[in-house]
Motif scaffolding. Structure first.
Motif, PDB file in Angstrom:
ATOM      1  N   ARG A 214       9.936 -10.052   2.461  1.00 19.85           N
ATOM      2  CA  ARG A 214      10.155  -9.130   1.345  1.00 19.85           C
ATOM      3  C   ARG A 214      10.462  -9.897   0.067  1.00 19.85           C
ATOM      4  N   LEU A 215      11.298 -10.911   0.165  1.00 24.96           N
ATOM      5  CA  LEU A 215      11.635 -11.698  -1.018  1.00 24.96           C
ATOM      6  C   LEU A 215      10.413 -12.420  -1.579  1.00 24.96           C
TER       7      LEU A 215
ATOM      8  N   LYS B 267       0.798  -1.226   0.000  1.00 23.10           N
ATOM      9  CA  LYS B 267       0.000   0.000   0.000  1.00 23.10           C
ATOM     10  C   LYS B 267       0.835   1.282   0.000  1.00 23.10           C
ATOM     11  N   LEU B 268       2.135   1.171  -0.205  1.00 21.86           N
ATOM     12  CA  LEU B 268       2.957   2.363  -0.305  1.00 21.86           C
ATOM     13  C   LEU B 268       3.185   2.704  -1.777  1.00 21.86           C
ATOM     14  N   ASP B 269       3.251   4.004  -2.073  1.00 22.98           N
ATOM     15  CA  ASP B 269       3.583   4.404  -3.433  1.00 22.98           C
ATOM     16  C   ASP B 269       5.103   4.503  -3.569  1.00 22.98           C
ATOM     17  N   GLN B 270       5.564   4.842  -4.749  1.00 27.93           N
ATOM     18  CA  GLN B 270       7.002   4.832  -4.997  1.00 27.93           C
ATOM     19  C   GLN B 270       7.745   5.826  -4.110  1.00 27.93           C
TER      20      GLN B 270
ATOM     21  N   ASP C 237       5.577  -9.227  -6.338  1.00 29.49           N
ATOM     22  CA  ASP C 237       4.173  -9.102  -6.751  1.00 29.49           C
ATOM     23  C   ASP C 237       3.564  -7.776  -6.317  1.00 29.49           C
ATOM     24  N   LEU C 238       3.929  -7.316  -5.116  1.00 29.98           N
ATOM     25  CA  LEU C 238       3.342  -6.092  -4.589  1.00 29.98           C
ATOM     26  C   LEU C 238       3.902  -4.849  -5.264  1.00 29.98           C
ATOM     27  N   TYR C 239       5.188  -4.884  -5.589  1.00 33.81           N
ATOM     28  CA  TYR C 239       5.862  -3.721  -6.178  1.00 33.81           C
ATOM     29  C   TYR C 239       6.610  -4.150  -7.442  1.00 33.81           C
ATOM     30  N   PRO C 240       5.872  -4.486  -8.497  1.00 34.43           N
ATOM     31  CA  PRO C 240       6.527  -4.989  -9.716  1.00 34.43           C
ATOM     32  C   PRO C 240       7.441  -3.978 -10.384  1.00 34.43           C
ATOM     33  N   TRP C 241       7.346  -2.704 -10.007  1.00 34.16           N
ATOM     34  CA  TRP C 241       8.192  -1.670 -10.588  1.00 34.16           C
ATOM     35  C   TRP C 241       9.601  -1.661 -10.002  1.00 34.16           C
ATOM     36  N   ILE C 242       9.820  -2.409  -8.902  1.00 34.32           N
ATOM     37  CA  ILE C 242      11.158  -2.481  -8.313  1.00 34.32           C
ATOM     38  C   ILE C 242      11.993  -3.473  -9.111  1.00 34.32           C
ATOM     39  N   ASP C 243      13.150  -3.028  -9.579  1.00 34.96           N
ATOM     40  CA  ASP C 243      14.061  -3.892 -10.318  1.00 34.96           C
ATOM     41  C   ASP C 243      14.503  -5.047  -9.427  1.00 34.96           C
ATOM     42  N   GLU C 244      14.395  -6.258  -9.922  1.00 33.25           N
ATOM     43  CA  GLU C 244      14.686  -7.449  -9.138  1.00 33.25           C
ATOM     44  C   GLU C 244      16.118  -7.472  -8.604  1.00 33.25           C
ATOM     45  N   ARG C 245      17.035  -6.772  -9.272  1.00 27.72           N
ATOM     46  CA  ARG C 245      18.420  -6.734  -8.806  1.00 27.72           C
ATOM     47  C   ARG C 245      18.537  -6.078  -7.431  1.00 27.72           C
ATOM     48  N   GLY C 246      17.511  -5.333  -7.040  1.00 23.56           N
ATOM     49  CA  GLY C 246      17.555  -4.658  -5.751  1.00 23.56           C
ATOM     50  C   GLY C 246      17.368  -5.567  -4.555  1.00 23.56           C
ATOM     51  N   TYR C 247      17.016  -6.822  -4.788  1.00 25.11           N
ATOM     52  CA  TYR C 247      16.707  -7.717  -3.673  1.00 25.11           C
ATOM     53  C   TYR C 247      17.929  -8.459  -3.131  1.00 25.11           C
TER      54      TYR C 247
END
Length: 243
Positions: free
Chosen positions: A158-159, A38-41, A164-174
């Motif tokens: 988070r992983l 529920k958080l925006d960018q 799914d919740l924040y698909p705009w986050i680049d997966e490399r950030g995890y």
């Protein structure tokens, strides 16, 4: 004159420490919103930028603990925590991984490294923790780090959920969260052993429980500041935070 209470058994003492999980910052309303998607960018970016200030303080805190520790056998294990965050030849550390998370959510390295988005309440809380580690005896400072007892669960969540919740986050950030899963469990084993061995009286045991609460208060207070700035839209008077 009344007798001093007997120490808890090791099992009872460890359970007292683990019971503090209910006050871990994963239960803060800010985290609950974040883990519900529920958080925006801008709000996610605010969290990442403020937590980066905490990430950069961790190896400083650990260096302070080592500086106060006369036990070489402890230092040779504790130094791994600094290497985990700062990195070493051929291995990027947690600070670099968090910078990659920042880039994944749309921040620049300069924004993060300049700390330009850090809220005063977050800065005050983190600095208080580092100053405590410098002044406390090393056993008590080490015990306050036991919030890591509760960390693997939040990293795994988070992983599991963020893609799914924040698909705009680049997966490399995890990478940071994956990295900390094993590191945190290793650190728990060492830190818990130190605390269980050192706290051989009820007074020391209660002090350790209180200091774990102090560390929990640090993490909770950081999120209180972020809640005011990014959820309530009431940032400090000299800062502008976009909703």
């Amino acid at each position: 004159m009344s007798e001093k209470p007997a120490p808890w058994t090791r099992e009872e003492f460890e359970q007292k420490l683990r019971e503090k999980e209910s006050l871990y910052h994963i239960n803060h309303p800010f985290h609950k919103l974040m883990h519900a998607g529920k958080l925006d960018q801008k709000q996610v970016q605010g969290w990442v930028a403020n937590r980066f200030y905490y990430q950069t303080a961790i190896p400083i805190k650990d260096a302070a603990i080592m500086a106060n520790c006369e036990d070489a056998s402890v230092r040779k294990h504790w130094v791994q925590r600094i290497l985990d965050h700062d990195g070493y030849d051929g291995e990027e550390g947690g600070i670099e991984a968090w910078l990659q998370l920042g880039e994944a959510v749309g921040l620049t390295r300069d924004e993060l490294e300049s700390h330009q988005h850090v809220l005063p309440g977050v800065r005050f809380a983190v600095d208080a923790y580092v100053n405590f580690a410098r002044r406390a005896n090393w056993q008590e400072a080490a015990g306050s780090s036991l919030t890591e007892l509760f960390a693997p669960k939040i990293h795994q969540a988070r992983l599991d959920n963020w893609p799914d919740l924040y698909p705009w986050i680049d997966e490399r950030g995890y990478r940071y969260f994956r990295k900390r899963l094993s590191e945190a469990r290793r650190d728990v084993d060492h830190g818990l052993q130190i605390t269980l061995d050192y706290c051989d009286t009820r007074e020391k045991q209660q002090r350790a429980v209180d200091l774990l609460q102090f560390k929990l208060d640090i993490l909770w207070t950081m999120l209180d500041a972020m809640w005011m700035a990014y959820i309530e839209g009431r940032p400090p008077y000299f800062m502008e935070v976009e909703k």
